[in-house]
Design a protein around this motif. Structure first.
Motif, PDB file in Angstrom:
ATOM      1  N   VAL A  19      30.159 -31.368   2.241  1.00 53.08           N
ATOM      2  CA  VAL A  19      29.181 -30.954   1.234  1.00 53.08           C
ATOM      3  C   VAL A  19      29.675 -31.461  -0.116  1.00 53.08           C
ATOM      4  N   ASP A  22      29.269 -30.277  -6.007  1.00 56.89           N
ATOM      5  CA  ASP A  22      28.322 -29.503  -6.832  1.00 56.89           C
ATOM      6  C   ASP A  22      27.261 -28.791  -5.986  1.00 56.89           C
ATOM      7  N   ASN A  23      27.445 -28.789  -4.643  1.00 58.97           N
ATOM      8  CA  ASN A  23      26.544 -28.082  -3.714  1.00 58.97           C
ATOM      9  C   ASN A  23      25.086 -28.545  -3.760  1.00 58.97           C
ATOM     10  N   THR A  24      24.864 -29.808  -4.189  1.00 60.74           N
ATOM     11  CA  THR A  24      23.476 -30.288  -4.242  1.00 60.74           C
ATOM     12  C   THR A  24      23.050 -30.950  -2.934  1.00 60.74           C
ATOM     13  N   THR A 217      15.659 -28.252  -2.887  1.00 59.83           N
ATOM     14  CA  THR A 217      16.846 -27.652  -2.272  1.00 59.83           C
ATOM     15  C   THR A 217      17.615 -26.916  -3.363  1.00 59.83           C
ATOM     16  N   LEU A 218      17.825 -25.638  -3.147  1.00 63.32           N
ATOM     17  CA  LEU A 218      18.506 -24.852  -4.183  1.00 63.32           C
ATOM     18  C   LEU A 218      20.016 -25.020  -4.073  1.00 63.32           C
ATOM     19  N   LYS A 219      20.530 -25.023  -2.853  1.00 63.11           N
ATOM     20  CA  LYS A 219      21.981 -25.032  -2.684  1.00 63.11           C
ATOM     21  C   LYS A 219      22.328 -25.449  -1.255  1.00 63.11           C
ATOM     22  N   VAL A 220      23.375 -26.244  -1.119  1.00 69.55           N
ATOM     23  CA  VAL A 220      23.867 -26.596   0.216  1.00 69.55           C
ATOM     24  C   VAL A 220      25.311 -26.106   0.323  1.00 69.55           C
ATOM     25  N   GLU A 221      25.592 -25.343   1.359  1.00 70.87           N
ATOM     26  CA  GLU A 221      26.944 -24.794   1.518  1.00 70.87           C
ATOM     27  C   GLU A 221      27.470 -25.092   2.908  1.00 70.87           C
TER      28      GLU A 221
END
Ligand code: AMP
Length: 249
Positions: A19, A22-24, A217-221
């Motif tokens: 990932v 910056d979690n984008t 997409t708000l956040k990818v973790e």
């Protein structure tokens, strides 16, 4: 009968994804890419239909960057006849992919369109269904068997409770599940031959399709790390821990 197959370029399934800090999204730099495994199954099924004398031409289409030519060439090496690259560097969400594929369907008029049930990068499982709706075609999703009989195709579908077989009038959309077939490997002579097969390039603008994303997409973790386990000395200790610590029995 012309068969159209949609193949997507995705991260190779053997790669452990990283990932972005910056979690984008997922970091794609220097990552091995490959054909989506469900699309390989779709190509294999189309090629088998050709080998049985049912399909007369297998056309593969991919939407993506110029490098997606590699996946089209792979499909050509597996036995497809002709490729179409809809070239774009934009993020293509399922609805945009379905609209672009609909534009290709309008032009090519295939009798059967085969897609993967899902792309392993976004896990959307939407494009085939959206394409069928946009074209007004019947759909057989999660196929584990496809039998073309005259102007109909019988599709056996894998559902929670077992198998369901539906009869669809052609033209139709089919999406592939894992057990439909076992894709072949491309032989070296076929890889060489595939270099000479026709590959046409077009763009979303040429096809008049607006591919602007509709979802943000708000956040990818990354998934949470698993905690280390413990060893117990006896069954009695295990039962005690399950009862009094985990409180699951
Ligand atoms: P999805 O709905 O995104 O999970 O994708 C399901 C299937 O739609 C894939 O297995 C492909 O057959 C097709 N598809 C989705 N995106 C693309 C793309 N960019 N290029 C070609 N085919 C695609």
């Amino acid at each position: 009968m012309k068969v159209l197959v949609a193949v997507k370029r995705v991260i190779d399934y053997n790669v452990k994804v990283r990932v972005k800090p910056d979690n984008t999204g997922v970091d794609l730099t220097n990552v091995k890419m490959a054909m989506n495994p469900f699309c390989e199954i779709a190509v294999e099924e189309a090629v088998r239909l050709k080998e049985k004398g049912i399909a007369t031409e297998v056309v593969v289409v991919s939407i993506g960057p110029q490098a997606a030519q590699e996946q089209i060439r792979t499909a050509l090496a597996l036995g497809a006849d002709r490729g179409i690259l809809i070239q774009t560097d934009e993020e293509i969400q399922s609805l945009a992919a379905a609209k672009l594929l609909k534009a290709v369907v309008d032009k090519e008029q295939p009798k059967l369109v085969i897609l993967g049930k899902q792309a392993i990068d976004s896990d959307n499982n939407q494009t085939g269904q959206m394409l069928a709706a946009l074209c007004g075609y019947p759909q057989g999703t999660f196929a584990s068997e496809v039998v073309v009989e005259g102007e109909k195709v019988n599709v056996t579908r894998e559902v929670d409770g077992g198998l369901v077989t539906v009869a669809l009038n052609l033209p139709a959309v089919v999406t592939t599940d894992l057990r439909l077939n076992e894709p072949r490997y491309a032989s070296l002579p076929n890889i060489m031959k595939a270099k000479k097969k026709p590959l046409e390039t077009t763009t979303p603008a040429d096809l008049g399709v607006d591919v602007a994303p509709r979802l943000t997409t708000l956040k990818v973790e990354a998934p949470a790390q698993r905690k280390a386990g413990i060893k117990v000395a006896s069954v009695a200790e295990l039962v005690d821990k399950l009862k009094n610590e985990a409180k699951v029995i």
